[in-house]
Design a protein around this motif. Structure first.
Motif, PDB file in Angstrom:
ATOM      1  N   UNK A   1      11.270  -5.691  11.633  1.00  0.00           N
ATOM      2  CA  UNK A   1      10.297  -4.699  11.231  1.00  0.00           C
ATOM      3  C   UNK A   1      10.854  -3.679  10.225  1.00  0.00           C
ATOM      4  N   UNK A   2      12.126  -3.824   9.838  1.00  0.00           N
ATOM      5  CA  UNK A   2      12.755  -2.775   9.011  1.00  0.00           C
ATOM      6  C   UNK A   2      11.918  -2.418   7.788  1.00  0.00           C
ATOM      7  N   UNK A   3      11.397  -3.439   7.099  1.00  0.00           N
ATOM      8  CA  UNK A   3      10.641  -3.206   5.871  1.00  0.00           C
ATOM      9  C   UNK A   3       9.392  -2.375   6.089  1.00  0.00           C
ATOM     10  N   UNK A   4       8.857  -2.433   7.319  1.00  0.00           N
ATOM     11  CA  UNK A   4       7.643  -1.657   7.604  1.00  0.00           C
ATOM     12  C   UNK A   4       7.864  -0.163   7.425  1.00  0.00           C
ATOM     13  N   UNK A   5       9.128   0.226   7.595  1.00  0.00           N
ATOM     14  CA  UNK A   5       9.441   1.653   7.511  1.00  0.00           C
ATOM     15  C   UNK A   5       9.986   2.019   6.142  1.00  0.00           C
ATOM     16  N   UNK A   6       9.789   1.119   5.188  1.00  0.00           N
ATOM     17  CA  UNK A   6      10.193   1.448   3.816  1.00  0.00           C
ATOM     18  C   UNK A   6       9.189   0.877   2.815  1.00  0.00           C
ATOM     19  N   UNK A   7       9.395  -0.345   2.355  1.00  0.00           N
ATOM     20  CA  UNK A   7       8.617  -0.833   1.207  1.00  0.00           C
ATOM     21  C   UNK A   7       7.209  -1.335   1.533  1.00  0.00           C
ATOM     22  N   UNK A   8       6.883  -1.515   2.796  1.00  0.00           N
ATOM     23  CA  UNK A   8       5.518  -1.994   3.111  1.00  0.00           C
ATOM     24  C   UNK A   8       4.451  -1.029   2.579  1.00  0.00           C
ATOM     25  N   UNK A   9       4.817   0.251   2.480  1.00  0.00           N
ATOM     26  CA  UNK A   9       3.866   1.236   1.949  1.00  0.00           C
ATOM     27  C   UNK A   9       3.254   0.764   0.635  1.00  0.00           C
ATOM     28  N   UNK A  10       4.112   0.269  -0.252  1.00  0.00           N
ATOM     29  CA  UNK A  10       3.622  -0.158  -1.571  1.00  0.00           C
ATOM     30  C   UNK A  10       2.733  -1.397  -1.450  1.00  0.00           C
ATOM     31  N   UNK A  11       3.048  -2.267  -0.514  1.00  0.00           N
ATOM     32  CA  UNK A  11       2.202  -3.470  -0.352  1.00  0.00           C
ATOM     33  C   UNK A  11       0.823  -3.055   0.161  1.00  0.00           C
ATOM     34  N   UNK A  12       0.803  -2.063   1.072  1.00  0.00           N
ATOM     35  CA  UNK A  12      -0.473  -1.621   1.651  1.00  0.00           C
ATOM     36  C   UNK A  12      -1.314  -0.828   0.651  1.00  0.00           C
ATOM     37  N   UNK A  13      -0.677   0.123  -0.040  1.00  0.00           N
ATOM     38  CA  UNK A  13      -1.487   1.073  -0.820  1.00  0.00           C
ATOM     39  C   UNK A  13      -1.146   1.128  -2.312  1.00  0.00           C
TER      40      UNK A  13
END
Ligand code: F6P
Length: 548
Positions: free
Chosen positions: A380-392
């Protein structure tokens, strides 16, 4: 054949893309409870749910038609048959022969390559056994306990990442350490931990001309001699894997210590060859063979399954859809399994070195996008960093979520949390959260209207972001082999559709040549005027800083 973008199938896809861009996946799911049941495929222990993609049945049909019209099946057969499909290097492309357990011959230039392939596998097996049993001893009579595997690119990533991914299968007999970078910090650190009497160096270089690998091996040899080993002891402590046996023997590797490979194995497709020797040493030969068997099963699936059920074809055409019709610049790989954390780096070389091309096989300029940027890391590490850009963030970044359903030696709670995050992320990307829902949440919290409006804008998640969820029972050698072969064939299918040669890599060559020229400049062997003013200034600064 018409050019790709002029083909009827391409035109159909362009029209369909206009329609699909107006649709939201969350409405498709709401209106069709069978969507997930209809948009999945399974083979070789790998299950792919591709329902969270911005595709309708019409789109999928048009994508499969495009693959057929571009001759994917014919090109596939040509590859498996040993035709010279790498037309800029005049080579066959036969990594599939390395895992061919069909008992049938594979001909290159009128010669069956299978006897050599099988003989090399036997050599790997025998050598692995001699190391694990302690029969092969170092020059002072100690059994080998440490392997330092030196290589770079395809001669490194496969062995490193496969042994890491199969950690639960690692054998106690030896520990394998990898060194790739020419940065001396790495080899120095690794060798500092070794006892030269129980260490074996495995030098892997298909060409036997790669600067980094040659230098690291020279450093290892120097270390071995300084620690007390003699020239005549080298045979017990150094082996090489290479297609350039002459250069390897000239370098000082005993001929019986050279494991051959062939020019019809591309570097980034070579883990199945003797380049996989460190895998066998780390996991045992049976597990190395398990990897090959999984890849062979995927080869058979790729050759025989209809498009609608063909895992590599499905992944490939979905990639084309986003790259060419939605402007997606990258593709993110999200393994939800710590041991599989290296997969994004592995697929990065596989995909970007294969399909990062700008001319067709015939040398014509390509007027459409080809290989995407491949990136990613473990969940889940990426969820707390770069996933933001994928989501929004702006644009579409298609994602592959990967998860083993079972994991060894682990508390169930951890694995349930891992799985729930994996599924939850794919769900969030697909459905998003509307402005109205965000507004209502804020109203429940008692915020005034102006504040509700202001914050709801920031909290709105557009959704409609595509992903595949790729599940497997557990990550054993067979499944990993099948998984890697699936990505190899995905890249192949895309290369065929884009009409390019996926098997050369001329783009990396200029850097190698200039790197050597600059080295000569730094070492004082080249006239100053060879370089542009910027490069010359950089060289001067480096020389000044390192002046005696
Ligand atoms: O630099 C790119 C590359 O040519 C890769 O394709 C290859 O895997 C790597 O270098 C290593 O090459 P070699 O095995 O010949 O040392």
């Amino acid at each position: 054949m018409t050019t790709l973008t002029e083909s009827a199938q391409w035109q159909t896809l362009e029209s369909l893309a206009q329609l699909v861009k107006k649709e939201h996946m969350r409405n498709w799911f709401a209106g069709d409870e069978n969507r997930a049941a209809e948009m999945n495929a399974e083979a070789c222990g790998i299950y792919i749910d591709f329902s969270k993609n911005r595709v309708t049945k019409d789109v999928l049909k048009a994508l499969f038609d495009l693959a057929d019209e571009r001759g994917v099946a014919q090109h596939r057969d040509a590859m498996f048959n040993g035709d010279i499909i790498n037309n800029t290097e005049g080579r066959a492309v036969l990594h599939t022969a390395l895992r061919n357990f069909s008992g049938q011959s594979v001909m290159v230039d009128g010669e069956d390559v299978m006897p050599e392939v099988l003989a090399t596998l036997e050599k790997i097996e025998a050598f692995t056994h001699s190391i694990h049993s302690g029969e092969h001893k170092g020059y002072t009579g100690k059994a080998i306990k440490h392997i330092v595997a030196i290589g770079i690119g395809g001669s490194f990533l496969g062995p490193k990442i496969m042994t890491e991914a199969l950690k639960p299968y690692q054998q106690d007999a030896v520990k394998v350490h990898f060194v790739a970078n020419v940065d001396g910090c790495h080899i120095t650190d690794v060798l500092a931990e070794m006892d030269h009497e129980d260490t074996l160096i495995v030098m892997s270089s298909k060409s036997f001309s790669t600067q980094e690998t040659l230098q690291n091996t020279l450093t290892a040899k120097d270390w071995f001699l300084k620690q007390g080993g003699k020239q005549e002891d080298i045979a017990k402590h150094f082996v090489a894997v290479s297609s350039n046996v002459k250069a390897a023997t000239e370098f000082g590797i005993a001929e019986e210590n050279i494991f051959p490979m062939w020019d019809w194995v591309g570097g980034r497709y070579s883990l199945w060859s003797a380049i996989g020797l460190p895998i066998s040493l780390c996991l045992g030969f049976a597990n190395f063979k398990g990897l090959l068997e999984g890849a062979f099963a995927m080869d058979e699936h790729f050759k025989s399954a209809p498009n609608e059920q063909n895992l590599p074809v499905i992944l490939a055409v979905l990639g084309i859809w986003y790259r060419n019709f939605f402007g997606a610049q990258s593709h993110v790989m999200l393994p939800y399994y710590h041991y599989l954390r290296g997969l994004p780096a592995y697929v990065q070389q596989l995909d970007m070195e294969s399909n990062g091309k700008m001319v067709t096989q015939d040398g014509d300029a390509i007027g459409y996008e080809t290989g995407p940027i491949i990136w990613g890391s473990e969940g889940t590490n990426g969820q707390h960093s770069f996933h933001q850009l994928i989501h929004q963030g702006h644009g579409v970044i298609p994602a592959d979520f990967l998860l083993p359903l079972n994991v060894p030696n682990q508390d169930d709670t951890h694995h349930a949390m891992l799985a729930s995050n994996c599924f939850g992320q794919a769900q969030a990307l697909m459905q998003g959260k509307s402005f109205d829902d965000c507004y209502a949440d804020l109203a429940d919290k008692g915020l005034d209207e102006a504040e509700r409006k202001r914050l709801a804008q920031h909290k709105t998640m557009p959704g409609n972001k595509p992903s595949n969820t790729i599940l497997f029972e557990k990550l054993d050698p067979f499944t990993l082999g099948a998984l890697v072969a699936m990505y190899e064939h995905k890249v192949f299918v895309q290369g065929v559709i884009w009409q390019l040669n996926s098997f050369d890599q001329w783009g990396v060559e200029l850097g190698k040549v200039l790197g050597n020229q600059v080295l000569a400049g730094i070492q004082g062997n080249t006239e100053a005027e060879t370089f542009d003013s910027s490069t010359q200034d950089l060289i001067n600064r480096f020389k000044q800083a390192n002046a005696p």
